[in-house]
Write a protein that holds these residues in place. Structure first.
Motif, mmCIF file in Angstrom:
data_model
loop_
_atom_site.group_PDB
_atom_site.id
_atom_site.type_symbol
_atom_site.label_atom_id
_atom_site.label_comp_id
_atom_site.label_asym_id
_atom_site.label_seq_id
_atom_site.Cartn_x
_atom_site.Cartn_y
_atom_site.Cartn_z
ATOM 1 N N LEU A 4 0.825 -1.206 0.000
ATOM 2 C CA LEU A 4 0.000 0.000 0.000
ATOM 3 C C LEU A 4 0.860 1.258 0.000
ATOM 4 C CD1 LEU A 4 -2.743 -1.185 2.503
ATOM 5 C CD2 LEU A 4 -3.013 -0.832 0.039
ATOM 6 N N ARG A 5 1.960 1.233 0.739
ATOM 7 C CA ARG A 5 2.889 2.369 0.694
ATOM 8 C C ARG A 5 3.453 2.536 -0.723
ATOM 9 N NH1 ARG A 5 4.680 -0.196 5.615
ATOM 10 N NH2 ARG A 5 3.825 0.901 7.422
ATOM 11 N N ASN A 6 3.741 1.418 -1.373
ATOM 12 C CA ASN A 6 4.219 1.478 -2.758
ATOM 13 C C ASN A 6 3.182 2.107 -3.675
ATOM 14 O OD1 ASN A 6 6.545 0.155 -1.894
ATOM 15 N ND2 ASN A 6 5.946 -1.838 -2.728
ATOM 16 N N THR A 7 1.918 1.754 -3.482
ATOM 17 C CA THR A 7 0.850 2.335 -4.289
ATOM 18 C C THR A 7 0.785 3.846 -4.115
ATOM 19 O OG1 THR A 7 -0.579 0.398 -4.529
ATOM 20 C CG2 THR A 7 -1.679 2.523 -4.403
ATOM 21 N N LEU A 8 0.845 4.313 -2.889
ATOM 22 C CA LEU A 8 0.794 5.762 -2.652
ATOM 23 C C LEU A 8 1.999 6.453 -3.274
ATOM 24 C CD1 LEU A 8 -0.481 5.932 1.045
ATOM 25 C CD2 LEU A 8 -1.800 6.128 -1.071
ATOM 26 N N ASP A 9 3.157 5.838 -3.184
ATOM 27 C CA ASP A 9 4.364 6.412 -3.772
ATOM 28 C C ASP A 9 4.241 6.478 -5.288
ATOM 29 O OD1 ASP A 9 7.101 7.347 -3.815
ATOM 30 O OD2 ASP A 9 7.685 5.318 -4.424
ATOM 31 N N LEU A 10 3.780 5.385 -5.908
ATOM 32 C CA LEU A 10 3.619 5.378 -7.359
ATOM 33 C C LEU A 10 2.575 6.392 -7.796
ATOM 34 C CD1 LEU A 10 4.361 4.216 -10.098
ATOM 35 C CD2 LEU A 10 2.705 2.375 -9.692
ATOM 36 N N ALA A 11 1.499 6.532 -7.042
ATOM 37 C CA ALA A 11 0.448 7.490 -7.395
ATOM 38 C C ALA A 11 0.972 8.922 -7.372
ATOM 39 C CB ALA A 11 -0.736 7.344 -6.447
ATOM 40 N N ARG A 12 1.727 9.268 -6.339
ATOM 41 C CA ARG A 12 2.288 10.620 -6.282
ATOM 42 C C ARG A 12 3.202 10.892 -7.474
ATOM 43 N NH1 ARG A 12 2.202 9.692 -0.394
ATOM 44 N NH2 ARG A 12 4.105 8.429 -0.618
ATOM 45 N N ASN A 13 4.013 9.907 -7.826
ATOM 46 C CA ASN A 13 4.901 10.084 -8.963
ATOM 47 C C ASN A 13 4.144 10.096 -10.279
ATOM 48 O OD1 ASN A 13 7.986 10.010 -8.254
ATOM 49 N ND2 ASN A 13 7.002 8.627 -6.801
ATOM 50 N N ALA A 14 3.130 9.230 -10.409
ATOM 51 C CA ALA A 14 2.340 9.208 -11.646
ATOM 52 C C ALA A 14 1.704 10.561 -11.911
ATOM 53 C CB ALA A 14 1.271 8.119 -11.551
ATOM 54 N N SER A 27 9.672 1.937 -14.721
ATOM 55 C CA SER A 27 8.917 1.540 -15.902
ATOM 56 C C SER A 27 7.898 2.610 -16.284
ATOM 57 C CB SER A 27 8.223 0.203 -15.640
ATOM 58 O OG SER A 27 7.407 -0.184 -16.730
ATOM 59 N N PHE A 28 7.120 3.060 -15.319
ATOM 60 C CA PHE A 28 6.103 4.075 -15.613
ATOM 61 C C PHE A 28 6.739 5.426 -15.940
ATOM 62 C CE2 PHE A 28 3.207 1.070 -13.488
ATOM 63 C CZ PHE A 28 2.132 1.131 -14.364
ATOM 64 N N VAL A 50 5.895 -3.635 -19.254
ATOM 65 C CA VAL A 50 7.084 -3.467 -18.430
ATOM 66 C C VAL A 50 8.140 -2.787 -19.284
ATOM 67 C CG1 VAL A 50 8.951 -4.606 -17.168
ATOM 68 C CG2 VAL A 50 6.606 -5.460 -16.965
ATOM 69 N N VAL A 51 8.622 -1.650 -18.807
ATOM 70 C CA VAL A 51 9.586 -0.842 -19.554
ATOM 71 C C VAL A 51 10.879 -0.756 -18.750
ATOM 72 C CG1 VAL A 51 10.030 1.402 -20.624
ATOM 73 C CG2 VAL A 51 7.686 0.505 -20.522
ATOM 74 N N ALA A 52 11.990 -0.835 -19.445
ATOM 75 C CA ALA A 52 13.299 -0.659 -18.820
ATOM 76 C C ALA A 52 14.197 0.094 -19.792
ATOM 77 C CB ALA A 52 13.896 -2.004 -18.429
#
Length: 370
Positions: free
Chosen positions: A23-33, A354-355, A262-264
């Protein structure tokens, strides 16, 4: 003009991690997205699986609180597991604090499984390539649908002896509650919060069946799941367009198509990051339920590989340029107005990267790219 890109997140739990960290990862990804220019951040609903997105309304409230502008929503709330009033009140609560930012995505659940079991095997169709887009042969999910564990999970989210309501009727109730026209036995009732909420209602579908047709008939936006059922995505978008009737919500059809990517920095690294995807998908397709996303895994047997071949073959994996070319083909062939991208890696930083790479290559209007 480049169409918008959005994010679909299942809040995966990496092997050896915890739901709290997911869940912490989700919040982090959302802020960055949000900073990278993605239009929406959607979360899925899954139960009794090693993903942390079991309560979409709760999670989108947390994401809305952690961000400022990006739209947040469900992809999708499974209407067979909730009463219409519980859906409208929970999403109305988030909208009351973050008005104009909430998408209420709705899908079927128990209804769909029961219909699939009754219908029997799908017609056999060969894989084909349509203007550069792979449309794989359908994979039989009969064994998974009959799996004892899957049946138990479906039953466990419902009251004993109950059965999912008719999808169209439940959807009508959701729309009536939002518009303030709902009544029960001729007694007007209002959802508080909920009635009058500025929610954007979406329907999600994997085929040309009821969801696609209802979305068109009601003039709602529609999301077609290429990442779940790539064999039937074109059927879904065609059914939606053919059924579309202009409404106060939409004058013309609006379609979002999903993709798994998946992007790299290069193709080889991306393939390495995606190497355990087939094992993870097999855990779902076999009826077990999603396992913790594996860091490493043995190769699947031939029989196991057949069960996930369509998902593996249609996952977009590679450098940003490689994946963007594939996404552009998907958008062109489906006529999508927008794409929503999901993607799994074991390491959260790899998933973020990736995102980020995808956003930059796509040309999103980023507030921050580094």
């Amino acid at each position: 003009m480049t169409i918008p890109l959005s994010v679909l997140d299942l809040s995966p739990i990496p092997e050896g991690s915890t739901p709290a960290q997911a869940l912490r990862n989700t919040l982090d990804l959302a802020r960055n997205a949000e900073e990278w220019g993605y239009a929406r951040y959607w979360v899925a609903e899954h139960h009794f699986a090693a993903v942390a997105s079991s309560s979409p309304a709760t999670l989108i409230g947390l994401i809305a609180a952690a961000t400022n502008r990006i739209r947040v929503g469900s992809a999708a709330v499974q209407l067979g597991h909730h009463t219409p009033i519980s859906v409208v009140e929970s999403f109305g609560t988030v909208d009351a604090l973050y008005p104009g930012r909430v998408d209420l995505g709705i899908g079927r659940s128990g209804q769909k499984r029961a219909e699939a079991l009754a219908a029997g095997p799908a017609p056999i169709r060969e894989a084909r390539v349509v203007d550069g887009l792979l449309v794989p042969a359908p994979v039989s999910l009969a064994a998974a649908l009959r799996a004892t564990r899957l049946a138990a999970t479906v039953s466990a989210v419902q009251f004993p002896g109950s059965k999912p309501p008719a999808f169209a009727g439940a959807l009508d109730d959701v729309l009536a509650l939002l518009s303030g026209t709902f009544s029960y036995k001729d007694i007007p009732l209002e959802a508080t919060p909920g009635t009058g909420a500025d929610l954007q209602v979406w329907l999600f579908g994997s085929s040309g069946g009821e969801s696609a047709q209802l979305a068109g008939k009601l003039g709602l936006p529609f999301a077609a799941n290429y990442h779940v059922s790539p064999a039937t995505t074109l059927d879904a978008v065609d059914a939606y367009r053919n059924a579309f009737v202009p409404s106060q919500r939409l004058a013309e059809p609006y379609i979002v198509v999903s993709a798994d990517a998946v992007v790299a920095d290069d193709d080889e690294t991306a393939r390495e990051l995606a190497s355990t995807f087939s094992t993870w998908v097999h855990s779902i397709r076999s009826g077990h339920g999603a396992i913790e996303y594996p860091k490493s895994a043995p190769a699947l047997t031939d029989d196991e590989a057949v069960l996930v071949a369509d998902r593996v073959e249609t996952q977009f994996v590679g450098s940003a340029a490689t994946v963007v070319a594939q996404l552009e083909t998907l958008a062109r062939v489906t006529g999508a107005n927008e794409l929503v991208v999901t993607g799994m890696t074991h390491d959260h930083e790899d998933r973020k990267r990736s995102f980020q790479l995808l956003a930059k290559e796509w040309g999103l209007p980023a507030l921050r790219v580094n």
